[in-house]
Motif scaffolding. Structure first.
Motif, PDB file in Angstrom:
ATOM      1  N   GLN A 122       0.832  -1.205   0.000  1.00  0.00           N
ATOM      2  CA  GLN A 122       0.000   0.000   0.000  1.00  0.00           C
ATOM      3  C   GLN A 122       0.862   1.249   0.000  1.00  0.00           C
ATOM      4  OE1 GLN A 122      -3.184   0.022  -0.450  1.00  0.00           O
ATOM      5  NE2 GLN A 122      -3.466   2.200  -0.270  1.00  0.00           N
ATOM      6  N   SER A 123       1.944   1.226   0.787  1.00  0.00           N
ATOM      7  CA  SER A 123       2.793   2.414   0.843  1.00  0.00           C
ATOM      8  C   SER A 123       3.546   2.626  -0.461  1.00  0.00           C
ATOM      9  CB  SER A 123       3.769   2.323   2.011  1.00  0.00           C
ATOM     10  OG  SER A 123       4.698   1.296   1.805  1.00  0.00           O
ATOM     11  N   VAL A 124       3.868   1.533  -1.167  1.00  0.00           N
ATOM     12  CA  VAL A 124       4.562   1.665  -2.449  1.00  0.00           C
ATOM     13  C   VAL A 124       3.585   2.092  -3.537  1.00  0.00           C
ATOM     14  CG1 VAL A 124       5.751   0.374  -4.261  1.00  0.00           C
ATOM     15  CG2 VAL A 124       6.362   0.015  -1.883  1.00  0.00           C
ATOM     16  N   ILE A 125       2.406   1.477  -3.540  1.00  0.00           N
ATOM     17  CA  ILE A 125       1.452   1.679  -4.621  1.00  0.00           C
ATOM     18  C   ILE A 125       0.595   2.921  -4.410  1.00  0.00           C
ATOM     19  CG2 ILE A 125      -0.559   0.643  -5.763  1.00  0.00           C
ATOM     20  CD1 ILE A 125       0.689  -2.079  -5.183  1.00  0.00           C
ATOM     21  N   GLY A 126       0.400   3.334  -3.153  1.00  0.00           N
ATOM     22  CA  GLY A 126      -0.476   4.464  -2.855  1.00  0.00           C
ATOM     23  C   GLY A 126      -0.173   5.686  -3.707  1.00  0.00           C
ATOM     24  N   THR A 127      -1.151   6.537  -3.859  1.00  0.00           N
ATOM     25  CA  THR A 127      -0.971   7.695  -4.729  1.00  0.00           C
ATOM     26  C   THR A 127      -0.092   8.733  -4.047  1.00  0.00           C
ATOM     27  OG1 THR A 127      -3.025   8.618  -3.903  1.00  0.00           O
ATOM     28  CG2 THR A 127      -3.157   7.344  -5.916  1.00  0.00           C
ATOM     29  N   HIS A 128       1.070   8.925  -4.620  1.00  0.00           N
ATOM     30  CA  HIS A 128       2.031   9.870  -4.060  1.00  0.00           C
ATOM     31  C   HIS A 128       1.520  11.296  -4.155  1.00  0.00           C
ATOM     32  CE1 HIS A 128       5.063   6.861  -3.455  1.00  0.00           C
ATOM     33  NE2 HIS A 128       4.987   6.472  -4.715  1.00  0.00           N
ATOM     34  N   LYS A 129       0.817  11.593  -5.225  1.00  0.00           N
ATOM     35  CA  LYS A 129       0.351  12.967  -5.426  1.00  0.00           C
ATOM     36  C   LYS A 129      -0.553  13.412  -4.283  1.00  0.00           C
ATOM     37  CE  LYS A 129      -1.566  16.093  -8.764  1.00  0.00           C
ATOM     38  NZ  LYS A 129      -1.748  16.393 -10.153  1.00  0.00           N
ATOM     39  N   ILE A 130      -1.466  12.544  -3.870  1.00  0.00           N
ATOM     40  CA  ILE A 130      -2.371  12.901  -2.769  1.00  0.00           C
ATOM     41  C   ILE A 130      -1.569  13.121  -1.501  1.00  0.00           C
ATOM     42  CG2 ILE A 130      -4.214  12.024  -1.282  1.00  0.00           C
ATOM     43  CD1 ILE A 130      -5.371  10.649  -3.790  1.00  0.00           C
ATOM     44  N   ARG A 131      -0.615  12.226  -1.225  1.00  0.00           N
ATOM     45  CA  ARG A 131       0.200  12.389  -0.022  1.00  0.00           C
ATOM     46  C   ARG A 131       1.014  13.669  -0.074  1.00  0.00           C
ATOM     47  NH1 ARG A 131       3.293   7.160   0.412  1.00  0.00           N
ATOM     48  NH2 ARG A 131       1.724   5.997  -0.696  1.00  0.00           N
ATOM     49  N   GLU A 132       1.544  13.977  -1.229  1.00  0.00           N
ATOM     50  CA  GLU A 132       2.334  15.202  -1.381  1.00  0.00           C
ATOM     51  C   GLU A 132       1.463  16.427  -1.097  1.00  0.00           C
ATOM     52  OE1 GLU A 132       4.005  15.010  -5.314  1.00  0.00           O
ATOM     53  OE2 GLU A 132       5.106  13.184  -4.832  1.00  0.00           O
ATOM     54  N   GLU A 133       0.257  16.427  -1.633  1.00  0.00           N
ATOM     55  CA  GLU A 133      -0.657  17.551  -1.410  1.00  0.00           C
ATOM     56  C   GLU A 133      -1.019  17.683   0.063  1.00  0.00           C
ATOM     57  OE1 GLU A 133      -3.925  16.796  -4.045  1.00  0.00           O
ATOM     58  OE2 GLU A 133      -2.733  17.248  -5.837  1.00  0.00           O
ATOM     59  N   VAL A 134      -1.214  16.553   0.738  1.00  0.00           N
ATOM     60  CA  VAL A 134      -1.545  16.587   2.163  1.00  0.00           C
ATOM     61  C   VAL A 134      -0.390  17.182   2.955  1.00  0.00           C
ATOM     62  CG1 VAL A 134      -1.972  15.134   4.191  1.00  0.00           C
ATOM     63  CG2 VAL A 134      -3.234  14.715   2.079  1.00  0.00           C
ATOM     64  N   VAL A 135       0.832  16.788   2.627  1.00  0.00           N
ATOM     65  CA  VAL A 135       2.002  17.325   3.329  1.00  0.00           C
ATOM     66  C   VAL A 135       2.079  18.836   3.141  1.00  0.00           C
ATOM     67  CG1 VAL A 135       4.536  17.384   3.339  1.00  0.00           C
ATOM     68  CG2 VAL A 135       3.333  15.193   3.280  1.00  0.00           C
ATOM     69  N   VAL A 136       1.923  19.288   1.902  1.00  0.00           N
ATOM     70  CA  VAL A 136       2.005  20.725   1.623  1.00  0.00           C
ATOM     71  C   VAL A 136       0.884  21.467   2.353  1.00  0.00           C
ATOM     72  CG1 VAL A 136       1.884  22.498  -0.176  1.00  0.00           C
ATOM     73  CG2 VAL A 136       3.192  20.404  -0.575  1.00  0.00           C
ATOM     74  N   GLU A 137      -0.330  20.936   2.320  1.00  0.00           N
ATOM     75  CA  GLU A 137      -1.458  21.588   3.011  1.00  0.00           C
ATOM     76  C   GLU A 137      -1.212  21.682   4.507  1.00  0.00           C
ATOM     77  OE1 GLU A 137      -5.186  19.683   2.064  1.00  0.00           O
ATOM     78  OE2 GLU A 137      -4.845  19.909  -0.084  1.00  0.00           O
ATOM     79  N   ARG A 138      -0.747  20.595   5.105  1.00  0.00           N
ATOM     80  CA  ARG A 138      -0.506  20.603   6.555  1.00  0.00           C
ATOM     81  C   ARG A 138       0.591  21.578   6.928  1.00  0.00           C
ATOM     82  NH1 ARG A 138      -0.892  14.239   8.240  1.00  0.00           N
ATOM     83  NH2 ARG A 138      -3.147  14.069   8.020  1.00  0.00           N
ATOM     84  N   LEU A 139       1.676  21.560   6.170  1.00  0.00           N
ATOM     85  CA  LEU A 139       2.767  22.485   6.483  1.00  0.00           C
ATOM     86  C   LEU A 139       2.336  23.933   6.244  1.00  0.00           C
ATOM     87  CD1 LEU A 139       5.887  20.575   5.110  1.00  0.00           C
ATOM     88  CD2 LEU A 139       5.215  20.931   7.502  1.00  0.00           C
ATOM     89  N   THR A 140       1.508  24.156   5.240  1.00  0.00           N
ATOM     90  CA  THR A 140       1.008  25.510   4.985  1.00  0.00           C
ATOM     91  C   THR A 140       0.195  25.991   6.174  1.00  0.00           C
ATOM     92  OG1 THR A 140       1.003  25.167   2.600  1.00  0.00           O
ATOM     93  CG2 THR A 140      -0.406  26.920   3.442  1.00  0.00           C
ATOM     94  N   LYS A 141      -0.684  25.147   6.671  1.00  0.00           N
ATOM     95  CA  LYS A 141      -1.522  25.530   7.818  1.00  0.00           C
ATOM     96  C   LYS A 141      -0.686  25.703   9.084  1.00  0.00           C
ATOM     97  CE  LYS A 141      -5.779  23.335   6.265  1.00  0.00           C
ATOM     98  NZ  LYS A 141      -6.733  22.225   6.482  1.00  0.00           N
ATOM     99  N   MET A 142       0.235  24.769   9.321  1.00  0.00           N
ATOM    100  CA  MET A 142       0.991  24.796  10.571  1.00  0.00           C
ATOM    101  C   MET A 142       2.078  25.867  10.593  1.00  0.00           C
ATOM    102  SD  MET A 142       1.313  20.672  11.121  1.00  0.00           S
ATOM    103  CE  MET A 142       2.058  20.716  12.740  1.00  0.00           C
ATOM    104  N   LEU A 143       2.663  26.146   9.418  1.00  0.00           N
ATOM    105  CA  LEU A 143       3.801  27.058   9.368  1.00  0.00           C
ATOM    106  C   LEU A 143       3.498  28.368   8.662  1.00  0.00           C
ATOM    107  CD1 LEU A 143       6.529  24.421   8.403  1.00  0.00           C
ATOM    108  CD2 LEU A 143       5.938  25.246  10.697  1.00  0.00           C
ATOM    109  N   GLY A 144       2.327  28.455   8.039  1.00  0.00           N
ATOM    110  CA  GLY A 144       1.981  29.663   7.318  1.00  0.00           C
ATOM    111  C   GLY A 144       2.841  29.879   6.086  1.00  0.00           C
ATOM    112  N   LEU A 145       3.027  28.834   5.283  1.00  0.00           N
ATOM    113  CA  LEU A 145       3.854  28.947   4.079  1.00  0.00           C
ATOM    114  C   LEU A 145       3.206  29.879   3.062  1.00  0.00           C
ATOM    115  CD1 LEU A 145       4.756  25.176   3.442  1.00  0.00           C
ATOM    116  CD2 LEU A 145       6.056  26.868   4.750  1.00  0.00           C
TER     117      LEU A 145
END
Length: 131
Positions: A35-58
């Motif tokens: 699952q971790s290999v096959i999972g959609t990287h794009k969605i995970r990447e977007e989640v990381v960016v969204e979370r860091l934007t909210k938490m750090l005010g990027l």
């Protein structure tokens, strides 16, 4: 002699429980890895960016840079997983063989069916992700 039979019986039950637990753990871990290999990287990447934007005010510039870094990181992880995948498969296959060796013929038949079912599901997932 009666104590020996009772102890042997308990030991057999314990070993069967351990073997069953090992099989389930093996299947769950392997599925999780897939699952971790096959999972959609794009969605995970977007989640990381969204979370860091909210938490750090990027700001938007930082968001783009973080998105690029995250993408490169995921690509590197994927490449690394592809490199080590054969070694992991070999370990899992060796473990299956060792489990088979401790099973009675009736248990071995059930175990091989479990493994075949898992392989079929894995192959089915792989086909869906290629399409």
């Amino acid at each position: 002699m009666k104590n020996f039979k009772a102890i042997a019986g308990i030991l057999v039950v314990f070993l069967l429980g351990a073997a069953g637990g090992a099989v389930v753990t093996y299947l769950v871990q392997k599925a999780h890895f897939e699952q971790s290999v096959i999972g959609t990287h794009k969605i995970r990447e977007e989640v990381v960016v969204e979370r860091l934007t909210k938490m750090l005010g990027l700001d938007s510039s930082q968001q783009e840079q973080v998105k690029a870094i995250t993408h490169e990181t995921h690509e590197g992880i994927g490449a690394l997983k592809k490199q080590i995948r054969p070694q992991i498969e070999a370990l899992l296959t060796r473990g299956q063989g060792r489990i088979e060796a401790v099973l009675r013929p009736d248990q071995r038949e059930k175990f091989l069916k479990l493994v075949a079912d898992w392989e079929a599901r894995k192959n089915q997932k792989g086909e869906r992700n290629r399409n």
